[in-house]
Design a protein around this motif. Structure first.
Motif, PDB file in Angstrom:
ATOM      1  N   GLY A  47       0.805  -1.214   0.000  1.00 22.97           N
ATOM      2  CA  GLY A  47       0.000   0.000   0.000  1.00 22.97           C
ATOM      3  C   GLY A  47       0.838   1.263   0.000  1.00 22.97           C
ATOM      4  N   ASN A  48       0.142   2.392   0.146  1.00 18.60           N
ATOM      5  CA  ASN A  48       0.788   3.704   0.138  1.00 18.60           C
ATOM      6  C   ASN A  48       0.012   4.609   1.081  1.00 18.60           C
ATOM      7  N   GLY A  51      -2.400   6.929  -0.275  1.00 15.68           N
ATOM      8  CA  GLY A  51      -3.550   6.385  -0.976  1.00 15.68           C
ATOM      9  C   GLY A  51      -4.856   6.777  -0.309  1.00 15.68           C
ATOM     10  N   THR A  52      -5.907   6.031  -0.657  1.00 17.23           N
ATOM     11  CA  THR A  52      -7.251   6.344  -0.143  1.00 17.23           C
ATOM     12  C   THR A  52      -7.702   5.392   0.952  1.00 17.23           C
ATOM     13  N   GLU A  56      -8.695  -1.257  -3.274  1.00 16.56           N
ATOM     14  CA  GLU A  56      -7.858  -1.124  -4.461  1.00 16.56           C
ATOM     15  C   GLU A  56      -6.647  -0.232  -4.229  1.00 16.56           C
ATOM     16  N   ASN A  57      -6.712   0.649  -3.251  1.00 15.53           N
ATOM     17  CA  ASN A  57      -5.638   1.620  -3.012  1.00 15.53           C
ATOM     18  C   ASN A  57      -5.383   1.731  -1.506  1.00 15.53           C
TER      19      ASN A  57
END
Length: 549
Positions: A47-48, A51-52, A56-57
């Motif tokens: 992940g990041n 992200g959200t 998916e993110n």
């Protein structure tokens, strides 16, 4: 619930997620975060944190997800080892908890350990590397699935912490010596044990032997080590004095690092030294050292649930209310050297603090540690359907399951086994112990039992349990099934099955037992069904034993 084998296999892999949010970012996100209820927030190793948090993110860290998680929200953690602490920013609400759980059947480990690399040879079979932290007595090292021993003499040749692999001392100071107490044995290696060394001692003179202690060594000479014994309560010293002889070992200096699966840490240079089997060099990422004390921090939080994941090498702490730990595997939750002045080393895999209320520990495996598995000082705690095992390697007044400091604890339907002293020690008033399978106490200490309680006004019920197979080393003779110690009062013991208690009575009552009802229990293959010891001036009042087989 993640099994030990799966957890330990996962912990072999280093997966470090750096926490990227600064304090300014945290404040900004909390102030502007969405008020959407029942959010599903995802965290994954790919992940990041920019992200959200969607499937998916996903986010990279649990820390980032925690900023957004409020009442009714669930943080789904995807497969991997996360070297951080679960610390909710918000509490949940009744009917809308904040939930942290593994995603589907993913194997998730929250680890307090840090994988190490950069090893170089120190000398012979000893290798070294440097780290940037020092947890003092909570430093703990593993190689793969093997917990390493702090460098010691004599060596732990069988790898079993409960057997001690100790020596008998031949001389020592009397119980009235506090400053510059000493222990003597001509076989003690002539090292400078004052450079961080400590002595473990279990004194087993007749009528004593109910705790072990450790002290840091002040000075040493050929065949002798000197230390202070300012213990509180003083009976730790007076009834377990070096001069009365006992089992001991020494640990904690580099010169003692001479055997496989040992470690030594130089705090001044933050250098870790290890010796592995066959003198091999550590592989990068295989040896790990504890970097954090906590894996789950629920201090001051309410209505938070931790579900279906594993924690490794760090504690779970709870000081709020209505929290639930469900389906969690906790291994090596708090290893500790254990040099303290008191009778407990305050090292618990699960620590439910004084003032906590109505928390639940359910369907968990909690295993391996120096002190207690669960210490419950809260009110109304429910501990149900767990497997709790292998605690109190120090042999002090800790227990596999400890309920002390609160009230109304319910311990039900658990498998509880293998303690250095008691399997269950419970003095919390208004408590209940029911439908448990409890075995193998007294693996280090004496004069204790599978269940131990003490004191007046207990208002306690102990029923429908299996108590069996007390242990004991050497000549130790006092391992009871149910032990109602000094002045125990208001206790009902009924419909229990007690067997293979061969060194002391199945049920032992001491001093002025009062309003104790022993009924409908079955006892066989025991040294005696019931026993009593009356100190001078003590006597039973309304102690009933009826319809027992």
């Amino acid at each position: 619930m993640i099994t030990k084998s799966v957890l330990l296999a996962l912990c072999l892999t280093t997966m470090v997620g750096a926490i990227s949010a600064s304090e300014t970012e945290v404040v900004s996100v909390i102030q502007t975060k969405s008020v959407q209820a029942n959010k599903k927030i995802h965290v994954a190793k790919n992940g990041n944190d920019n992200g959200t948090g969607s499937l998916e993110n996903p986010y990279l860290t649990i820390f980032k997800a925690s900023i957004y998680a409020g009442p009714g929200d669930t943080v789904f953690i995807h497969e991997g080892t996360y070297e951080e602490t679960i610390t909710p920013f918000q509490s949940g609400q009744a009917g809308s908890p904040v939930v942290y759980q593994s995603y589907g059947n993913d194997k998730v480990v929250i680890s307090a350990m840090q994988a190490l690399s950069g090893w170089t040879n120190d000398a012979g079979s000893v290798y070294k590397t440097t780290v940037s932290w020092d947890l003092g007595q909570q430093n703990f090292v593993m190689n793969g699935t093997t917990a390493l021993d702090l460098a010691r003499w004599p060596n732990n040749t069988d790898g079993e912490p409960f057997t001690l692999d100790s020596r008998r001392n031949t001389s020592g100071s009397a119980g009235d010596v506090i400053t510059d107490a000493w222990l003597g044995d001509v076989n003690i290696p002539n090292f400078d044990w004052s450079k961080g060394g400590s002595v473990f001692f279990f004194g087993d003179k007749a009528g004593s032997g109910w705790t072990a202690w450790k002290s840091f060594i002040k000075s040493s000479s050929a065949g002798k080590v000197t230390f202070d014994l300012a213990k509180n309560p003083e009976w730790i010293r007076t009834y377990h004095a070096p001069g009365d002889k006992g089992d001991y070992f020494l640990e904690g200096i580099k010169e003692a690092l001479d055997y496989q699966n040992e470690w030594y840490f130089d705090g001044s240079t933050k250098t870790l030294f290890v010796q592995l089997p066959n003198g091999v060099a550590p592989a990068d990422g295989m040896v790990k050292m504890r970097k954090r004390a906590l894996c789950v921090d629920l201090n001051g939080k309410n209505y938070v649930e931790i579900r279906n994941l594993a924690v490794f090498g760090g504690s779970i702490e709870i000081s709020g209310g209505y929290n639930k730990i469900f389906g969690v595997t906790s291994l090596y939750g708090n290893m500790n050297r254990g040099v303290v002045t008191g009778f407990s080393i305050n090292s618990n895999a699960v620590n439910i603090k004084y003032g906590a209320n109505n928390n639940i520990i359910e369907q968990c495996e909690i295993g391996y540690g120096s002190g207690s598995g669960i210490w419950d000082a809260g009110n109304g705690t429910l501990i149900k359907n767990n497997y709790i095992h292998d605690f109190n390697y120090v042999g002090c007044y800790d227990a596999v399951m400890m309920a002390r400091g609160g009230a109304g604890t319910v311990i039900s339907n658990n498998l509880i086994k293998r303690g250095g002293r008691d399997c269950i020690q419970i003095v919390s008033k208004g408590s209940e112990v029911a439908y448990n399978d409890i075995s193998q106490s007294n693996l280090i200490a004496d004069d204790c039992g599978l269940l131990y309680t003490i004191g007046k006004g207990l208002n306690m019920k102990i029923h429908h349990n299996w108590f069996h197979d007390t242990k004991g080393r050497g000549t130790m003779k006092k391992a009871a099934g149910v032990y109602l110690d000094n002045d125990a009062a208001q206790v009902v013991v009924h419909h229990n099955v007690i067997w293979n208690i061969t060194t002391w009575p199945a049920i032992q009552i001491n001093w002025s037992g009062t309003n104790i009802d022993i009924n409908h229990n079955t006892m066989w293959n025991v040294q005696a069904e019931m026993g009593a010891w009356h100190n001078t001036g003590t006597a039973f009042t309304n102690v009933m034993a009826w319809n027992n087989l």
